[in-house]
Write a protein that holds these residues in place. Structure first.
Motif, mmCIF file in Angstrom:
data_model
loop_
_atom_site.group_PDB
_atom_site.id
_atom_site.type_symbol
_atom_site.label_atom_id
_atom_site.label_comp_id
_atom_site.label_asym_id
_atom_site.label_seq_id
_atom_site.Cartn_x
_atom_site.Cartn_y
_atom_site.Cartn_z
ATOM 1 N N GLU A 24 -69.602 -64.184 14.086
ATOM 2 C CA GLU A 24 -69.052 -63.155 13.199
ATOM 3 C C GLU A 24 -67.970 -62.337 13.909
ATOM 4 O O GLU A 24 -66.913 -62.050 13.335
ATOM 5 C CB GLU A 24 -70.173 -62.226 12.722
ATOM 6 C CG GLU A 24 -69.702 -61.159 11.759
ATOM 7 C CD GLU A 24 -70.822 -60.196 11.372
ATOM 8 O OE1 GLU A 24 -70.497 -59.177 10.746
ATOM 9 O OE2 GLU A 24 -71.997 -60.456 11.694
ATOM 10 N N GLY A 25 -68.222 -61.975 15.153
ATOM 11 C CA GLY A 25 -67.252 -61.201 15.928
ATOM 12 C C GLY A 25 -65.979 -61.974 16.201
ATOM 13 O O GLY A 25 -64.875 -61.450 16.076
ATOM 14 N N ARG A 26 -66.135 -63.249 16.572
ATOM 15 C CA ARG A 26 -64.954 -64.086 16.812
ATOM 16 C C ARG A 26 -64.146 -64.271 15.532
ATOM 17 O O ARG A 26 -62.917 -64.252 15.545
ATOM 18 C CB ARG A 26 -65.382 -65.433 17.390
ATOM 19 C CG ARG A 26 -65.796 -65.337 18.843
ATOM 20 C CD ARG A 26 -65.881 -66.712 19.496
ATOM 21 N NE ARG A 26 -66.984 -67.513 18.978
ATOM 22 C CZ ARG A 26 -68.199 -67.542 19.508
ATOM 23 N NH1 ARG A 26 -68.464 -66.811 20.558
ATOM 24 N NH2 ARG A 26 -69.137 -68.305 18.990
ATOM 25 N N LYS A 27 -64.848 -64.403 14.423
ATOM 26 C CA LYS A 27 -64.168 -64.545 13.129
ATOM 27 C C LYS A 27 -63.378 -63.271 12.804
ATOM 28 O O LYS A 27 -62.241 -63.343 12.340
ATOM 29 C CB LYS A 27 -65.213 -64.828 12.041
ATOM 30 C CG LYS A 27 -64.636 -65.081 10.674
ATOM 31 C CD LYS A 27 -65.745 -65.405 9.674
ATOM 32 C CE LYS A 27 -65.200 -65.533 8.280
ATOM 33 N NZ LYS A 27 -66.259 -65.794 7.299
ATOM 34 N N ARG A 28 -63.982 -62.119 13.063
ATOM 35 C CA ARG A 28 -63.297 -60.843 12.813
ATOM 36 C C ARG A 28 -62.038 -60.723 13.677
ATOM 37 O O ARG A 28 -60.978 -60.319 13.201
ATOM 38 C CB ARG A 28 -64.237 -59.685 13.069
ATOM 39 C CG ARG A 28 -63.603 -58.327 12.812
ATOM 40 C CD ARG A 28 -64.620 -57.197 12.817
ATOM 41 N NE ARG A 28 -63.975 -55.938 12.594
ATOM 42 C CZ ARG A 28 -63.632 -55.458 11.403
ATOM 43 N NH1 ARG A 28 -63.905 -56.168 10.317
ATOM 44 N NH2 ARG A 28 -63.030 -54.301 11.289
ATOM 45 N N LEU A 29 -62.156 -61.062 14.964
ATOM 46 C CA LEU A 29 -60.991 -60.993 15.856
ATOM 47 C C LEU A 29 -59.896 -61.958 15.409
ATOM 48 O O LEU A 29 -58.709 -61.612 15.454
ATOM 49 C CB LEU A 29 -61.404 -61.299 17.300
ATOM 50 C CG LEU A 29 -62.228 -60.241 18.008
ATOM 51 C CD1 LEU A 29 -62.644 -60.733 19.391
ATOM 52 C CD2 LEU A 29 -61.464 -58.937 18.117
ATOM 53 N N GLN A 30 -60.286 -63.144 14.980
ATOM 54 C CA GLN A 30 -59.308 -64.125 14.495
ATOM 55 C C GLN A 30 -58.585 -63.596 13.254
ATOM 56 O O GLN A 30 -57.370 -63.713 13.145
ATOM 57 C CB GLN A 30 -60.012 -65.461 14.180
ATOM 58 C CG GLN A 30 -59.077 -66.559 13.743
ATOM 59 C CD GLN A 30 -58.113 -66.959 14.850
ATOM 60 O OE1 GLN A 30 -58.414 -66.841 16.031
ATOM 61 N NE2 GLN A 30 -56.950 -67.420 14.463
ATOM 62 N N HIS A 31 -59.343 -63.002 12.346
ATOM 63 C CA HIS A 31 -58.757 -62.413 11.135
ATOM 64 C C HIS A 31 -57.775 -61.305 11.509
ATOM 65 O O HIS A 31 -56.687 -61.206 10.920
ATOM 66 C CB HIS A 31 -59.862 -61.876 10.228
ATOM 67 C CG HIS A 31 -59.361 -61.066 9.066
ATOM 68 N ND1 HIS A 31 -58.724 -61.627 7.989
ATOM 69 C CD2 HIS A 31 -59.389 -59.728 8.830
ATOM 70 C CE1 HIS A 31 -58.380 -60.688 7.135
ATOM 71 N NE2 HIS A 31 -58.778 -59.515 7.634
ATOM 72 N N MET A 32 -58.143 -60.493 12.472
ATOM 73 C CA MET A 32 -57.269 -59.392 12.888
ATOM 74 C C MET A 32 -55.974 -59.920 13.500
ATOM 75 O O MET A 32 -54.905 -59.358 13.276
ATOM 76 C CB MET A 32 -58.007 -58.484 13.881
ATOM 77 C CG MET A 32 -59.112 -57.669 13.238
ATOM 78 S SD MET A 32 -60.147 -56.798 14.434
ATOM 79 C CE MET A 32 -58.953 -55.768 15.240
ATOM 80 N N LYS A 33 -56.057 -61.020 14.253
ATOM 81 C CA LYS A 33 -54.861 -61.611 14.853
ATOM 82 C C LYS A 33 -53.944 -62.171 13.772
ATOM 83 O O LYS A 33 -52.721 -62.045 13.849
ATOM 84 C CB LYS A 33 -55.235 -62.712 15.835
ATOM 85 C CG LYS A 33 -55.704 -62.206 17.165
ATOM 86 C CD LYS A 33 -56.020 -63.361 18.088
ATOM 87 C CE LYS A 33 -56.593 -62.855 19.390
ATOM 88 N NZ LYS A 33 -56.969 -63.942 20.291
ATOM 89 N N GLN A 34 -54.519 -62.802 12.753
ATOM 90 C CA GLN A 34 -53.728 -63.405 11.686
ATOM 91 C C GLN A 34 -53.024 -62.347 10.844
ATOM 92 O O GLN A 34 -51.874 -62.505 10.481
ATOM 93 C CB GLN A 34 -54.615 -64.274 10.795
ATOM 94 C CG GLN A 34 -55.089 -65.532 11.451
ATOM 95 C CD GLN A 34 -56.095 -66.283 10.600
ATOM 96 O OE1 GLN A 34 -56.597 -65.783 9.599
ATOM 97 N NE2 GLN A 34 -56.423 -67.505 11.010
#
Length: 138
Positions: A24-34
């Motif tokens: 979940e955390g990695r997904k959130r960080l990926q979303h923030m980068k995009q």
């Protein structure tokens, strides 16, 4: 102050790192980068607003519970008469002899009720200001 700060910042960092390494955390960080700059300050919080407040409160509670016995001993030292002064260790032992180990935690609950909101808001503002001031944490 030093032990309290060490526990406070250490626990928060451990909780934050643990979350950011979950799927979940990695997904959130990926979303923030995009999304990048299109996100507002609240959306840019790595943990999100609620988790930032929660982890700040947990860190504050851990710091308070860890260092509270030292505060009890300090207060007892301040109340001692000058003629019958005991050292810190002797005062701690006296407290434990009279009330057991729980006596070192007498008054912890009211103290936590004061610390929890303060710690939560403190970390929330810290994380928000890092975003507003564009301070990179890593």
């Amino acid at each position: 102050m030093a032990p309290s700060g060490a526990v406070f910042y250490g626990v928060y960092d451990i909780l934050k790192s643990a979350y950011l390494h979950t799927p979940e955390g990695r997904k959130r960080l990926q979303h923030m980068k995009q999304e990048g700059q299109q996100l507002n300050a609240m959306e840019q919080l790595e943990l999100g607003p609620m988790r930032t407040l929660l982890y700040g409160a947990i860190a504050g509670a851990c710091a308070e519970a860890t260092t509270y016995p030292f505060e009890v001993v300090r207060r007892q030292l301040q109340l001692q008469a000058r003629t019958a002064r005991l050292g810190a260790v002797a005062t701690c032992m006296k407290i434990v002899e009279q009330g057991g180990v729980p006596a070192l935690y007498a008054g912890l609950i009211p103290s936590l009720l004061q610390v929890l909101p303060s710690a939560a808001i403190s970390y929330f503002m810290y994380e928000c200001m890092k975003i507003v001031l564009k301070v990179e944490s890593r």
